[in-house]
Design an enzyme around this catalytic site. Structure first.
Site, PDB file in Angstrom:
ATOM      1  N   SER A 136       1.233  -1.353  -0.164  1.00 30.57           N
ATOM      2  CA  SER A 136      -0.539  -0.082   0.240  1.00 30.57           C
ATOM      3  C   SER A 136       0.680   1.392   0.117  1.00 30.57           C
ATOM      4  O   SER A 136       2.434   1.278   0.317  1.00 30.57           O
ATOM      5  CB  SER A 136      -1.163   0.074   1.165  1.00 30.57           C
ATOM      6  OG  SER A 136      -1.026   1.273   1.431  1.00 30.57           O
ATOM      7  N   TYR A 147      -2.560  -1.441  10.322  1.00 26.47           N
ATOM      8  CA  TYR A 147      -2.227  -2.018   8.417  1.00 26.47           C
ATOM      9  C   TYR A 147      -1.110  -0.505   8.418  1.00 26.47           C
ATOM     10  O   TYR A 147      -0.575  -1.765   7.793  1.00 26.47           O
ATOM     11  CB  TYR A 147      -3.818  -0.747   8.508  1.00 26.47           C
ATOM     12  CG  TYR A 147      -3.822  -0.768   7.047  1.00 26.47           C
ATOM     13  CD1 TYR A 147      -4.653  -2.483   6.414  1.00 26.47           C
ATOM     14  CD2 TYR A 147      -3.590   0.150   5.868  1.00 26.47           C
ATOM     15  CE1 TYR A 147      -4.057  -2.681   4.391  1.00 26.47           C
ATOM     16  CE2 TYR A 147      -3.115  -0.310   4.302  1.00 26.47           C
ATOM     17  CZ  TYR A 147      -3.572  -1.060   3.899  1.00 26.47           C
ATOM     18  OH  TYR A 147      -3.616  -1.462   3.045  1.00 26.47           O
TER      19      TYR A 147
HETATM   20  P1  NAP Z   1     -11.161  -6.505  -0.544  1.00 26.30           P
HETATM   21  O1  NAP Z   1     -11.937  -6.932  -1.570  1.00 26.30           O
HETATM   22  O2  NAP Z   1     -11.623  -6.486   0.862  1.00 26.30           O
HETATM   23  O3  NAP Z   1      -9.640  -8.057  -0.471  1.00 26.30           O
HETATM   24  C1  NAP Z   1      -8.857  -8.161   0.310  1.00 26.30           C
HETATM   25  C2  NAP Z   1      -9.227  -9.866  -0.153  1.00 26.30           C
HETATM   26  O4  NAP Z   1      -7.849 -10.172   1.241  1.00 26.30           O
HETATM   27  C3  NAP Z   1     -10.672 -10.106   0.045  1.00 26.30           C
HETATM   28  O5  NAP Z   1     -11.100 -10.971  -0.297  1.00 26.30           O
HETATM   29  C4  NAP Z   1     -10.649 -11.264   1.832  1.00 26.30           C
HETATM   30  O6  NAP Z   1     -11.876 -12.285   1.820  1.00 26.30           O
HETATM   31  C5  NAP Z   1      -8.829 -11.190   1.980  1.00 26.30           C
HETATM   32  N1  NAP Z   1      -8.660 -11.746   3.233  1.00 26.30           N
HETATM   33  C6  NAP Z   1      -8.535 -11.492   4.134  1.00 26.30           C
HETATM   34  N2  NAP Z   1      -8.263 -12.091   5.805  1.00 26.30           N
HETATM   35  C7  NAP Z   1      -7.719 -13.344   4.711  1.00 26.30           C
HETATM   36  C8  NAP Z   1      -7.188 -14.190   4.844  1.00 26.30           C
HETATM   37  N3  NAP Z   1      -6.923 -14.148   6.185  1.00 26.30           N
HETATM   38  N4  NAP Z   1      -7.129 -15.022   4.641  1.00 26.30           N
HETATM   39  C9  NAP Z   1      -7.285 -15.105   2.604  1.00 26.30           C
HETATM   40  N5  NAP Z   1      -7.525 -14.300   2.468  1.00 26.30           N
HETATM   41  C10 NAP Z   1      -7.701 -13.170   3.998  1.00 26.30           C
HETATM   42  O7  NAP Z   1      -9.639  -5.291  -0.681  1.00 26.30           O
HETATM   43  P2  NAP Z   1      -8.713  -4.708  -2.227  1.00 26.30           P
HETATM   44  O8  NAP Z   1      -8.625  -3.647  -1.801  1.00 26.30           O
HETATM   45  O9  NAP Z   1      -8.712  -5.606  -3.005  1.00 26.30           O
HETATM   46  O10 NAP Z   1      -7.805  -5.466  -0.887  1.00 26.30           O
HETATM   47  C11 NAP Z   1      -6.338  -6.602  -1.563  1.00 26.30           C
HETATM   48  C12 NAP Z   1      -5.153  -5.816  -1.234  1.00 26.30           C
HETATM   49  O11 NAP Z   1      -4.514  -4.503  -1.685  1.00 26.30           O
HETATM   50  C13 NAP Z   1      -5.812  -6.107   0.581  1.00 26.30           C
HETATM   51  O12 NAP Z   1      -3.551  -6.110   1.117  1.00 26.30           O
HETATM   52  C14 NAP Z   1      -4.831  -4.011   0.353  1.00 26.30           C
HETATM   53  O13 NAP Z   1      -4.123  -4.089   2.188  1.00 26.30           O
HETATM   54  C15 NAP Z   1      -3.749  -4.158  -0.254  1.00 26.30           C
HETATM   55  N6  NAP Z   1      -4.592  -2.347  -0.961  1.00 26.30           N
HETATM   56  C16 NAP Z   1      -5.912  -1.988  -1.365  1.00 26.30           C
HETATM   57  C17 NAP Z   1      -6.106  -0.561  -1.352  1.00 26.30           C
HETATM   58  C18 NAP Z   1      -7.623  -0.228  -1.855  1.00 26.30           C
HETATM   59  O14 NAP Z   1      -7.575   1.421  -1.857  1.00 26.30           O
HETATM   60  N7  NAP Z   1      -8.809  -0.889  -2.346  1.00 26.30           N
HETATM   61  C19 NAP Z   1      -5.691   0.554  -1.196  1.00 26.30           C
HETATM   62  C20 NAP Z   1      -4.062   0.126  -0.809  1.00 26.30           C
HETATM   63  C21 NAP Z   1      -3.542  -1.326  -0.530  1.00 26.30           C
HETATM   64  P3  NAP Z   1     -12.850 -10.802   2.658  1.00 26.30           P
HETATM   65  O15 NAP Z   1     -12.927  -9.982   2.591  1.00 26.30           O
HETATM   66  O16 NAP Z   1     -13.964 -13.124   2.414  1.00 26.30           O
HETATM   67  O17 NAP Z   1     -12.733 -11.699   3.668  1.00 26.30           O
END
Ligand code: NAP
Length: 255
Positions: A143, A156
């Site tokens: 991130s 985080y």
């Molecule tokens: P997201 O749709 O909530 O994706 C996160 C995924 O991780 C979900 O499928 C979630 O499953 C899964 N997960 C959570 N706990 C887990 C575990 N213990 N074992 C296996 N899977 C698990 O959000 P996203 O934005 O795509 O996030 C993906 C990554 O990008 C994350 O690491 C996040 O920190 C990073 N990121 C996102 C943003 C943004 O603005 N969206 C910015 C910077 C970084 P469930 O939801 O089913 O629990």
């Protein structure tokens, strides 16, 4: 096709950024193991994701923070595809609370998934890469908060900062084995993790006003960089963080 015949594991791939990476990798010819946390509607989302892939894929349920789950997931990938070439540590969670209110449970939960999870998954896959020989690719979705503090999100930011140092250490240790290790640092991407902001027009406009590119990122913006880092074209790229943030980090550092 840039990943033809490769086998990739993407964690947290039943939604958001992970799902976009899984789909794009398959379009580029890779077989993809779609990791997800089992239970309820998540199973259905994982099944739909696997069904939508352009190549033969598989569902790979595991809680990434649990070593036994991760080892059995990697074994099931090896049973199906016989090898593994690429791993994307994407699974992530966040808890928003003032520093003084964070509980031990909040801390362990966020650090457990985001940092311990990335460590355990990467270590298990790298042990296999070393057995296979021929190198491989490790990509962490960190991130902008691997570098930029964010009040209200201490666990985080700590987890993502830890991911940055883990990546840099791994890059040095694994360079002699031909294993590339890099981070992608997304800015504000339109995914379920940001649903509350996306649903609130005022909050969404405020967020966009901080982004020089003038819009939220799309999961596909992140997937495009992941394809490059997973491909042979990134053979000399290691130990770096690639920002996919529409210039957000430059804006923040103005203040
Ligand atoms: P997201 O749709 O909530 O994706 C996160 C995924 O991780 C979900 O499928 C979630 O499953 C899964 N997960 C959570 N706990 C887990 C575990 N213990 N074992 C296996 N899977 C698990 O959000 P996203 O934005 O795509 O996030 C993906 C990554 O990008 C994350 O690491 C996040 O920190 C990073 N990121 C996102 C943003 C943004 O603005 N969206 C910015 C910077 C970084 P469930 O939801 O089913 O629990």
């Amino acid at each position: 096709m840039r990943l033809n015949g490769k086998v990739a594991l993407v964690t947290g791939a039943n939604s958001g950024i992970g799902q976009a990476i899984a789909k794009r990798f398959a379009e580029e010819g890779a077989h993809v193991a779609v990791n997800y946390l089992a239970g309820g509607s998540r199973d259905e989302a994982a099944k739909e994701t696997v069904g939508s892939l352009a190549t033969e894929g598989m569902g790979a349920p595991a809680d990434v923070s649990k070593r036994a789950d991760v080892e059995s997931m990697v074994n099931s990938i090896l049973q199906k595809f016989g090898r593994i070439d690429i791993v994307v540590n994407n699974a992530g969670v966040e808890v928003k609370k003032p520093f003084v209110d964070i509980t031990d449970e909040d801390w362990q939960f966020v650090l457990g998934v985001n940092l311990t999870g990335a460590f355990v998954v990467a270590q298990t896959v790298v042990r296999q890469l070393l057995k296979q020989g021929g190198g491989g690719k490790v990509i962490n979705i960190s991130s902008v908060h691997e570098d930029v503090p964010f009040p209200g999100y201490a666990p985080y930011c700590t987890s993502k900062g830890g991911m940055r140092m883990l990546m840099r250490n791994m890059a040095l240790e694994l360079a002699p084995s031909g294993i590339n290790v890099n981070n992608i640092a997304p800015g504000a991407i339109a995914t379920p993790i940001n649903q509350a902001v996306l649903n609130d027009p005022v909050a969404a406009a405020n967020a966009i006003s901080e982004i020089p590119w003038g819009r939220f990122g799309k999961p596909e913006d992140v997937a495009a960089v992941a394809v490059f880092l997973a491909s042979d074209e990134a053979g000399y790229v290691t130990g770096s963080t690639y920002y996919v943030d529409g210039g957000l980090v430059q804006q923040v550092t103005k203040y």
